[in-house]
Enzyme design. Structure first.
Site, PDB file in Angstrom:
ATOM      1  N   PRO A 175      38.251  70.765  52.600  1.00 34.60           N
ATOM      2  CA  PRO A 175      37.511  69.553  52.358  1.00 34.60           C
ATOM      3  C   PRO A 175      35.853  69.863  52.044  1.00 34.60           C
ATOM      4  O   PRO A 175      35.271  70.519  53.300  1.00 34.60           O
ATOM      5  CB  PRO A 175      37.650  68.425  53.500  1.00 34.60           C
ATOM      6  CG  PRO A 175      38.877  68.961  54.075  1.00 34.60           C
ATOM      7  CD  PRO A 175      38.914  70.481  53.842  1.00 34.60           C
ATOM      8  N   GLU A 176      35.098  69.509  51.100  1.00 32.14           N
ATOM      9  CA  GLU A 176      33.568  69.708  50.946  1.00 32.14           C
ATOM     10  C   GLU A 176      33.074  68.222  51.189  1.00 32.14           C
ATOM     11  O   GLU A 176      33.880  67.312  51.405  1.00 32.14           O
ATOM     12  CB  GLU A 176      33.650  70.275  49.526  1.00 32.14           C
ATOM     13  CG  GLU A 176      34.361  71.871  49.494  1.00 32.14           C
ATOM     14  CD  GLU A 176      34.326  72.434  48.220  1.00 32.14           C
ATOM     15  OE1 GLU A 176      33.510  71.983  47.113  1.00 32.14           O
ATOM     16  OE2 GLU A 176      34.837  73.420  47.892  1.00 32.14           O
TER      17      GLU A 176
END
Length: 283
Positions: A2-3
């Site tokens: 996840p960014e």
């Protein structure tokens, strides 16, 4: 992994799910997830009776603000949170469970088991690792063009690895660096100090607009990402380069190419993002 847009979406979802809930007890099924304190029993005892006040974000880290402590959580590759009823069966790869006094549970699942949790006295978390050395927040007001230039303009590093370095700018990640560089028309292998003032301004704006659009779409569900309510993101339908090797560029029709840069798969259009190596003077 996840960014920033995915973590921001999870943060917003968790604020709807857990704020105001009081912890009755905590179960830890995989001790190595807990990095601080060293003793798992201390982690459990400190959290008993604590109430969630809000969930914030620093880069790709979640910050759960409690009565007296801040829980810092990094999801790494595939960590995820979900709210359950205490009678719901415990699913595989559930490593930490926060049991609430109202009978609900916040469960942390992590197939890859790379996620981490640190518990700090409230306010200390920004002075210690892992948050201490993090760089500029690209969606904060402090992320001005001048601040951005000060971080990157004189660096001889190639621009993509530089943007991925969390000590300079936090949270962008591989997907959104590729998309931002495409939007700005900058080749990922350009050295940062070869970018003109105009290019730096365009890149700064591209980073902000790309991340804002991604947050609005709930992030990108490339592999297994879902938010705290099990919903996927939709920004993957707007991607211009990432994951599109061999497909025609949406601007010029040239085939999108892929290379490896700094150990990361890198997508770009060689026509829209020409590689220039001549050093230019900054205005």
């Amino acid at each position: 992994m996840p960014e920033l847009p995915e973590v921001e979406t999870i943060r917003r979802t968790l604020n709807q799910l857990v704020v105001g809930k009081q912890i009755e007890q905590v179960s830890v099924h995989l001790p190595r997830i807990i990095q601080l304190p060293e003793e798992i029993e201390e982690f459990r005892l400190l959290l008993e009776g604590q109430r969630f006040h809000t969930v914030e974000r620093r880069g790709k880290f979640l910050r759960f603000l409690l009565d007296d402590f801040t829980l810092v959580s990094h999801l790494r590759m595939e960590g995820r949170y979900g709210l359950y009823d205490k009678l719901d069966p415990l699913e595989r790869h559930t490593h930490v469970v926060f049991h609430f006094t109202d009978g609900s549970e916040l469960r942390y699942k992590d197939v890859r088991q790379f996620g981490t949790m640190h518990l700090f006295p409230k306010g200390r978390e920004l002075e210690e690792k892992p948050l201490k050395k993090l760089g500029l927040e690209p969606l904060d007001e402090d992320f001005s063009l001048e601040a951005f230039k000060a971080k990157v303009a004189k660096r001889t590093t190639k621009i993509k690895p530089l943007l991925l370095n969390q000590e300079y700018i936090v949270g962008i990640g591989n997907i959104y660096v590729d998309e931002s560089l495409f939007l700005a028309g900058i080749h990922p292998e350009r050295e940062a100090n070869t970018l003109s003032a105009k290019e730096l301004a365009e890149l700064h704006q591209a980073i902000v607009s790309t991340l804002q659009d991604a947050v609005a779409a709930g992030g990108s569900s490339i592999k297994s990402y879902v938010n705290g309510q099990g919903e996927i993101g939709l920004f993957q339908h707007q991607l211009k380069t990432y994951g599109r090797k061999g497909e025609p560029c949406s601007v010029c029709g040239h085939a999108i190419e892929k290379t490896v840069l700094g150990g990361r798969g890198t997508h770009f259009c060689p026509n829209c993002q020409p590689l220039k190596r001549k050093r230019v003077r900054k205005a």
